[in-house]
Each structure stands twice: as C-alpha cells, then as structure tokens.
Write a protein that holds these residues in place. Structure first.
Motif, PDB file in Angstrom:
ATOM      1  N   ASN A 150       9.188  -8.341   7.268  1.00  0.00           N
ATOM      2  CA  ASN A 150       8.808  -7.970   5.906  1.00  0.00           C
ATOM      3  C   ASN A 150       7.752  -6.893   6.023  1.00  0.00           C
ATOM      4  N   VAL A 151       7.971  -5.791   5.354  1.00  0.00           N
ATOM      5  CA  VAL A 151       7.049  -4.668   5.487  1.00  0.00           C
ATOM      6  C   VAL A 151       6.429  -4.329   4.136  1.00  0.00           C
ATOM      7  N   ALA A 152       5.104  -4.205   4.131  1.00  0.00           N
ATOM      8  CA  ALA A 152       4.408  -3.709   2.932  1.00  0.00           C
ATOM      9  C   ALA A 152       3.939  -2.296   3.252  1.00  0.00           C
ATOM     10  N   VAL A 153       4.389  -1.339   2.476  1.00  0.00           N
ATOM     11  CA  VAL A 153       4.006   0.060   2.705  1.00  0.00           C
ATOM     12  C   VAL A 153       2.872   0.430   1.743  1.00  0.00           C
TER      13      VAL A 153
ATOM     14  N   THR B 260       0.095 -12.612  -1.283  1.00  0.00           N
ATOM     15  CA  THR B 260       0.669 -13.917  -1.632  1.00  0.00           C
ATOM     16  C   THR B 260       2.170 -13.919  -1.327  1.00  0.00           C
ATOM     17  N   TRP B 261       2.849 -12.855  -1.719  1.00  0.00           N
ATOM     18  CA  TRP B 261       4.292 -12.776  -1.481  1.00  0.00           C
ATOM     19  C   TRP B 261       4.589 -12.813   0.022  1.00  0.00           C
ATOM     20  N   LEU B 262       3.835 -12.003   0.782  1.00  0.00           N
ATOM     21  CA  LEU B 262       4.049 -11.985   2.241  1.00  0.00           C
ATOM     22  C   LEU B 262       3.718 -13.351   2.842  1.00  0.00           C
ATOM     23  N   GLY B 263       2.614 -13.931   2.382  1.00  0.00           N
ATOM     24  CA  GLY B 263       2.153 -15.216   2.926  1.00  0.00           C
ATOM     25  C   GLY B 263       3.141 -16.341   2.687  1.00  0.00           C
ATOM     26  N   GLU B 264       3.927 -16.234   1.616  1.00  0.00           N
ATOM     27  CA  GLU B 264       4.883 -17.300   1.279  1.00  0.00           C
ATOM     28  C   GLU B 264       6.178 -17.219   2.087  1.00  0.00           C
ATOM     29  N   GLN B 265       6.416 -16.069   2.711  1.00  0.00           N
ATOM     30  CA  GLN B 265       7.685 -15.892   3.436  1.00  0.00           C
ATOM     31  C   GLN B 265       7.599 -16.502   4.840  1.00  0.00           C
ATOM     32  N   ASP B 266       8.779 -16.798   5.399  1.00  0.00           N
ATOM     33  CA  ASP B 266       8.817 -17.433   6.716  1.00  0.00           C
ATOM     34  C   ASP B 266       8.838 -16.431   7.874  1.00  0.00           C
ATOM     35  N   ILE B 267       9.049 -15.157   7.559  1.00  0.00           N
ATOM     36  CA  ILE B 267       9.155 -14.202   8.669  1.00  0.00           C
ATOM     37  C   ILE B 267       7.899 -13.336   8.797  1.00  0.00           C
ATOM     38  N   ASP B 268       7.738 -12.723   9.984  1.00  0.00           N
ATOM     39  CA  ASP B 268       6.546 -11.913  10.266  1.00  0.00           C
ATOM     40  C   ASP B 268       6.439 -10.722   9.329  1.00  0.00           C
ATOM     41  N   SER B 269       5.207 -10.320   9.076  1.00  0.00           N
ATOM     42  CA  SER B 269       4.969  -9.174   8.198  1.00  0.00           C
ATOM     43  C   SER B 269       4.308  -8.051   8.979  1.00  0.00           C
ATOM     44  N   THR B 270       4.637  -6.836   8.594  1.00  0.00           N
ATOM     45  CA  THR B 270       3.941  -5.653   9.112  1.00  0.00           C
ATOM     46  C   THR B 270       3.459  -4.850   7.918  1.00  0.00           C
ATOM     47  N   ILE B 271       2.217  -4.398   7.986  1.00  0.00           N
ATOM     48  CA  ILE B 271       1.703  -3.535   6.923  1.00  0.00           C
ATOM     49  C   ILE B 271       1.745  -2.107   7.463  1.00  0.00           C
TER      50      ILE B 271
END
Ligand code: MLT
Length: 234
Positions: free
Chosen positions: A16-19, A127-138
C-alpha cells in the motif's frame, strides 16, 4: 540491471503506497475531490493531458497543472488549491500534470493500492494504512527527485500516528522522520525557512497556497488511484 524508475516500481510492488507532494500536487488533488470533482486523471506529459482531454465532451473535463509552478499554456487551471473550488470543479474530470507529484503517482503503479496523502488528510491516511494487513510505503515526491522537508514532515506525521495508534513497526527512515516531525509538530510553519520549494512559491506570490497546504486534518477523505483515475475511496 534496472533503471531508477524500475527500481522504484520494484520497491512499492504489492504494497500500500501513500504518495505525498504537500506543495502542491497531492494537496490540490485532495482539495478538488473535497469540492466534488468527479475524478482526477494524473499524467506525466502535457501532450498526454491534451490527448486525454480531447476525448471528453465540452464542459466535462478541465486541464490542470503546472510547469515551473505556473499554469501551462492552453490549460484551464494551474496548481493552486484555491483554483479547485466547488463552483469550478464540481462533477468535473480533472486531467492533471505537475512537475513532481503526478510523476510520483505514476511511478508507483506496481503498488497494491495507491492513495494520495497530504497534511490535509494525514490522520485519515495513517488510519487507513494502519487498518490494512499489508506493508505500507510512503513515497515523498520531493522536487526534481530531491528530498524536500515539507514532504518528509508529512511522512513523519503519518508514521507517528501509525506507530502510536496501530503499533506499526517503522523502518529506520520512517522512525527518523517521526522525530523530525515531532520537532516541528506545534508549528509546521516554522520549518518553512528551510523548505526550498516553499521559498520558491513564496517568491512567486503563493503565500496563501503554502499556508493552505500546511493545514492538518481538515478532511478525512482517502483519494485512491485506480485504473488511471483518482476518486474518493472513502
Ligand atoms: C509538483 O507536483 O511538482 C508541485 O506540485 C509543483 C507546484 O508547487 O506547483
């Protein structure tokens, strides 16, 4: 051997990526959607933007974006959030091309989900990223591929919330940005003297844009890029 662009795509693959491009692309995208735009279509090239625009009927779409922080010839809108108000963008498709922000979005296409972050929606994004089960990259867009402080501070804010509220394990870099953010938390504006892109915008008369872009949590929408268009995920 992979090009820099391929390496970037490899690093975000399946995540999951937040740009983030605080000044001003991701703030503009969020503002346009808050004000009822139907969708934002990000493109890297000006010529592609014109091509996409030509497929719409008159009144359905607007061309927006910048080069060197000013409006592109033949475009309806530049890259100031104040141009993306409800009376202008409601129900419209916006075809957007900016120097760094839309490039960062297009550079993340191998991600599982791509969401659009700024100070305006930082807590909602965390919050959205924190609720997901997969790793996040910003992904911080920066400026001309170079680190910018305003994007790093926004990333630090998101990392801090993810760690505190969701127990996220931070990478060393995210951990560093969290501390950076904490140093400016009470007064983000005080970081501006060290932000080169902010200084450029100030010198071109965009003080109110910069102040607008540094507002925290004025919305909880999650803009998401899916199949070429950014719409409100929730
Ligand atoms: C960008 O995407 O490069 C920026 O949003 C430039 C700007 O401040 O207009």
């Amino acid at each position: 051997v992979a090009s820099a662009a391929e390496l970037k795509q490899e690093r975000v693959k399946g995540k999951n990526v937040a740009v983030i491009d605080v000044l001003r692309a991701t703030t503009v995208i969020t503002t346009a959607l808050m004000n009822g735009a139907k969708e934002i279509i990000p493109t890297e090239e000006v010529s592609t933007a014109f091509e996409i625009y030509s497929k719409y009927h008159s009144g359905e779409a607007l061309l927006g974006g910048e080069r060197n922080a000013v409006r592109i010839e033949g475009f309806h809108l530049a890259n100031s959030p104040f141009e993306y108000m409800e009376d202008v963008v409601h129900h419209k498709t916006i075809i957007l091309t900016t120097t760094n922000g839309t490039r960062a979005l297009m550079g993340s296409l191998t991600a599982n989900n791509i969401i659009v972050a700024s100070f305006l929606n930082a807590t909602a994004i965390a919050t959205w990223l924190g609720e997901q089960d997969i790793d996040s990259t910003i992904v911080c867009a920066g400026s001309a591929e170079i680190y910018t402080l305003e994007d790093a501070l926004c990333a630090g804010m998101i990392a801090k919330i993810m760690e505190e509220r969701f127990g996220a394990t931070l990478s060393d870099f995210a951990f560093t940005l969290k501390f950076l953010y904490e140093g400016y938390e009470g007064n983000i504006m005080s970081a501006l003297t060290h932000c080169q892109h902010a200084q450029l915008l100030l010198s071109k008369g965009f003080r109110s844009d910069v102040e607008y872009c540094l507002q925290k949590d004025i919305t909880d929408i999650i803009p998401r890029l899916n199949e070429g268009a950014i719409t409100i995920e929730r």
